[in-house]
Design an enzyme around this catalytic site. Structure first.
Site, PDB file in Angstrom:
ATOM      1  N   GLY A  95      -6.839  -4.155  15.378  1.00 24.22           N
ATOM      2  CA  GLY A  95      -5.595  -4.467  16.055  1.00 24.22           C
ATOM      3  C   GLY A  95      -4.639  -5.260  15.198  1.00 24.22           C
ATOM      4  O   GLY A  95      -3.521  -5.562  15.620  1.00 24.22           O
ATOM      5  N   ASN A 129      -2.812   0.352  -3.938  1.00 31.16           N
ATOM      6  CA  ASN A 129      -2.565  -0.830  -3.122  1.00 31.16           C
ATOM      7  C   ASN A 129      -3.015  -2.070  -3.879  1.00 31.16           C
ATOM      8  O   ASN A 129      -3.923  -2.013  -4.706  1.00 31.16           O
ATOM      9  CB  ASN A 129      -3.229  -0.731  -1.744  1.00 31.16           C
ATOM     10  CG  ASN A 129      -4.715  -0.990  -1.787  1.00 31.16           C
ATOM     11  OD1 ASN A 129      -5.156  -2.146  -1.773  1.00 31.16           O
ATOM     12  ND2 ASN A 129      -5.503   0.067  -1.846  1.00 31.16           N
ATOM     13  N   VAL A 130      -2.350  -3.161  -3.573  1.00 32.50           N
ATOM     14  CA  VAL A 130      -2.756  -4.478  -4.048  1.00 32.50           C
ATOM     15  C   VAL A 130      -2.619  -5.427  -2.870  1.00 32.50           C
ATOM     16  O   VAL A 130      -1.685  -5.312  -2.075  1.00 32.50           O
ATOM     17  CB  VAL A 130      -1.923  -4.974  -5.253  1.00 32.50           C
ATOM     18  CG1 VAL A 130      -2.320  -4.238  -6.526  1.00 32.50           C
ATOM     19  CG2 VAL A 130      -0.427  -4.817  -5.008  1.00 32.50           C
ATOM     20  N   HIS A 188     -20.468  12.996   3.043  1.00 35.35           N
ATOM     21  CA  HIS A 188     -20.668  14.191   3.868  1.00 35.35           C
ATOM     22  C   HIS A 188     -20.247  15.463   3.142  1.00 35.35           C
ATOM     23  O   HIS A 188     -20.663  16.560   3.527  1.00 35.35           O
ATOM     24  CB  HIS A 188     -19.941  14.054   5.204  1.00 35.35           C
ATOM     25  CG  HIS A 188     -18.445  14.100   5.105  1.00 35.35           C
ATOM     26  ND1 HIS A 188     -17.706  13.066   4.595  1.00 35.35           N
ATOM     27  CD2 HIS A 188     -17.556  15.065   5.462  1.00 35.35           C
ATOM     28  CE1 HIS A 188     -16.418  13.391   4.643  1.00 35.35           C
ATOM     29  NE2 HIS A 188     -16.298  14.591   5.160  1.00 35.35           N
ATOM     30  N   HIS A 243      -2.464   7.343  -4.721  1.00 32.97           N
ATOM     31  CA  HIS A 243      -2.599   6.223  -3.799  1.00 32.97           C
ATOM     32  C   HIS A 243      -2.715   4.946  -4.615  1.00 32.97           C
ATOM     33  O   HIS A 243      -3.304   4.935  -5.704  1.00 32.97           O
ATOM     34  CB  HIS A 243      -3.858   6.397  -2.941  1.00 32.97           C
ATOM     35  CG  HIS A 243      -4.405   5.109  -2.406  1.00 32.97           C
ATOM     36  ND1 HIS A 243      -5.461   4.439  -3.014  1.00 32.97           N
ATOM     37  CD2 HIS A 243      -4.036   4.356  -1.340  1.00 32.97           C
ATOM     38  CE1 HIS A 243      -5.709   3.335  -2.328  1.00 32.97           C
ATOM     39  NE2 HIS A 243      -4.872   3.250  -1.321  1.00 32.97           N
ATOM     40  N   HIS A 276      -5.959   7.354 -16.796  1.00 37.75           N
ATOM     41  CA  HIS A 276      -6.995   6.367 -17.111  1.00 37.75           C
ATOM     42  C   HIS A 276      -6.629   5.502 -18.310  1.00 37.75           C
ATOM     43  O   HIS A 276      -7.057   4.340 -18.386  1.00 37.75           O
ATOM     44  CB  HIS A 276      -8.340   7.064 -17.314  1.00 37.75           C
ATOM     45  CG  HIS A 276      -9.016   7.404 -16.020  1.00 37.75           C
ATOM     46  ND1 HIS A 276      -9.838   6.518 -15.367  1.00 37.75           N
ATOM     47  CD2 HIS A 276      -8.954   8.513 -15.244  1.00 37.75           C
ATOM     48  CE1 HIS A 276     -10.284   7.071 -14.245  1.00 37.75           C
ATOM     49  NE2 HIS A 276      -9.757   8.281 -14.149  1.00 37.75           N
ATOM     50  N   HIS A 293       2.471  12.188  -1.377  1.00 38.63           N
ATOM     51  CA  HIS A 293       2.055  13.589  -1.304  1.00 38.63           C
ATOM     52  C   HIS A 293       3.214  14.466  -1.805  1.00 38.63           C
ATOM     53  O   HIS A 293       4.167  14.723  -1.067  1.00 38.63           O
ATOM     54  CB  HIS A 293       1.706  13.980   0.136  1.00 38.63           C
ATOM     55  CG  HIS A 293       0.517  13.268   0.701  1.00 38.63           C
ATOM     56  ND1 HIS A 293      -0.762  13.528   0.267  1.00 38.63           N
ATOM     57  CD2 HIS A 293       0.421  12.313   1.656  1.00 38.63           C
ATOM     58  CE1 HIS A 293      -1.615  12.761   0.945  1.00 38.63           C
ATOM     59  NE2 HIS A 293      -0.921  12.021   1.781  1.00 38.63           N
ATOM     60  N   SER A 309       0.850  -1.187   0.000  1.00 39.64           N
ATOM     61  CA  SER A 309       0.000   0.000   0.000  1.00 39.64           C
ATOM     62  C   SER A 309       0.883   1.234   0.000  1.00 39.64           C
ATOM     63  O   SER A 309       1.922   1.255   0.678  1.00 39.64           O
ATOM     64  CB  SER A 309      -0.908   0.003   1.231  1.00 39.64           C
ATOM     65  OG  SER A 309      -1.747   1.144   1.231  1.00 39.64           O
TER      66      SER A 309
END
Length: 303
Positions: free
Chosen positions: A259, A109-110, A176, A107, A146, A97, A93
């Site tokens: 955790g 991740n795999v 939101h 960003h 893309h 920035h 991951s």
């Protein structure tokens, strides 16, 4: 039943971390990643690598492989049949920035997950993807991003890119705020219907294509002049990034609540400087307002 080769997945992920770090170091042009190797008391290892450079203000590329005798309760909320299963979870991951506001945050991740119980066939799946979060919009950058994503999907079926592009748009959306985090890319999860070999090949294709998508954008924009206005807006928009990661991102929420994850590695995704301004809106007909009207929208970038 096809053989599930978790060691091959782990080897690929370790090599992927190495390759991405080397490519990002080249893009920064002078700074190397620092590595923190760690072990999890309840089972697992990881390599967290961070960079603080001139081009890449803050970046992290983390590999983790965690395992245990019983899945955490938070991991079985949607899969109660897996309660009590032994498990392995491994992945790479990353979040980058950049310093220059004209270079987008990215960003990727795999990941691979497998759960096993005595007397039952293993339950496994792949997931991952990548997305781009610009602060100042350039249509050619979005199209390039893309195009690379589509190319990574093409040999797996004509419907794959549209499906995972749409899922990415839906996933990286902040209810939101009623706006997307950025201009999307790819998102897939629970992938096992193709069988292990094809599913693994797809995960590899996505992971290997990330640098092809991102490095040319860094190179094109990293020397663009900017001032306090652009930096202010970058930090303001970074607040949206932090909001999404802490409220909605599955990996962040799972890692902190279960955790299983390592807090320092999970929170490396947060930007170094962020600001929130009460009820701020961009002035009409500015580059800042164009981000909202032309880029943070549901667009088919390859139309």
């Amino acid at each position: 039943m096809a053989t599930i080769n978790s060691e091959a997945v782990k080897e690929f992920l370790l090599n992927l971390q190495d390759n991405i770090c080397k490519g990002l170091e080249d893009a920064d042009g002078g700074t190397s990643f620092k590595e923190d190797k760690w072990e999890r008391d309840k089972g697992g290892i990881g390599r967290t690598r961070v960079i603080t450079g001139d081009v890449l203000q803050k970046g992290g590329v983390a590999f983790s492989h965690v395992y245990g005798d019983a899945m955490p309760a938070s991991a079985t909320a949607n899969r109660p049949e897996l309660a009590g299963s032994a498990f392995q979870a491994m992945g790479v991951s990353l979040v980058i920035h950049p310093n220059n506001p004209y270079v987008p945050t990215s960003h990727a991740n795999v990941r691979f997950f497998i759960a096993e119980q005595d007397g039952m066939e293993p339950v496994w799946w792949f997931g991952g993807g990548y997305d781009l979060t610009p602060y100042y919009g350039f249509e050619e950058d979005c199209v390039h991003w893309h195009q690379v994503a589509k190319k990574a999907c093409d040999k797996f079926g004509d419907d794959v890119y549209p499906r995972y592009k749409s899922w990415c748009d839906e996933y990286f959306f902040m209810p939101h705020r009623k706006e997307p985090r950025g201009i999307g890319g790819l998102f897939f999860d629970d992938l096992n219907e193709w069988g292990f070999e094809k599913s693994f090949a797809f995960m590899q294709s996505v992971g290997n294509s990330y640098l092809d998508a991102y490095a040319p954008i860094i190179e094109k924009r990293k020397e663009t002049p900017f001032g306090e206005r652009e930096k202010w807006f970058q930090e303001y928009r970074r607040g949206r990034y932090a909001e999404f990661n802490l409220v909605y991102d599955r990996g962040t929420v799972f890692g902190l609540r279960s955790g299983v994850g390592r807090t320092e590695s999970i929170l490396m995704s947060l930007p170094p400087q962020v600001r929130w301004e009460y009820d701020w809106h961009p002035e009409p007909d500015t580059e800042e307002s164009r981000l909202y009207t032309e880029f943070l929208t549901d667009r088919d970038w390859l139309a």
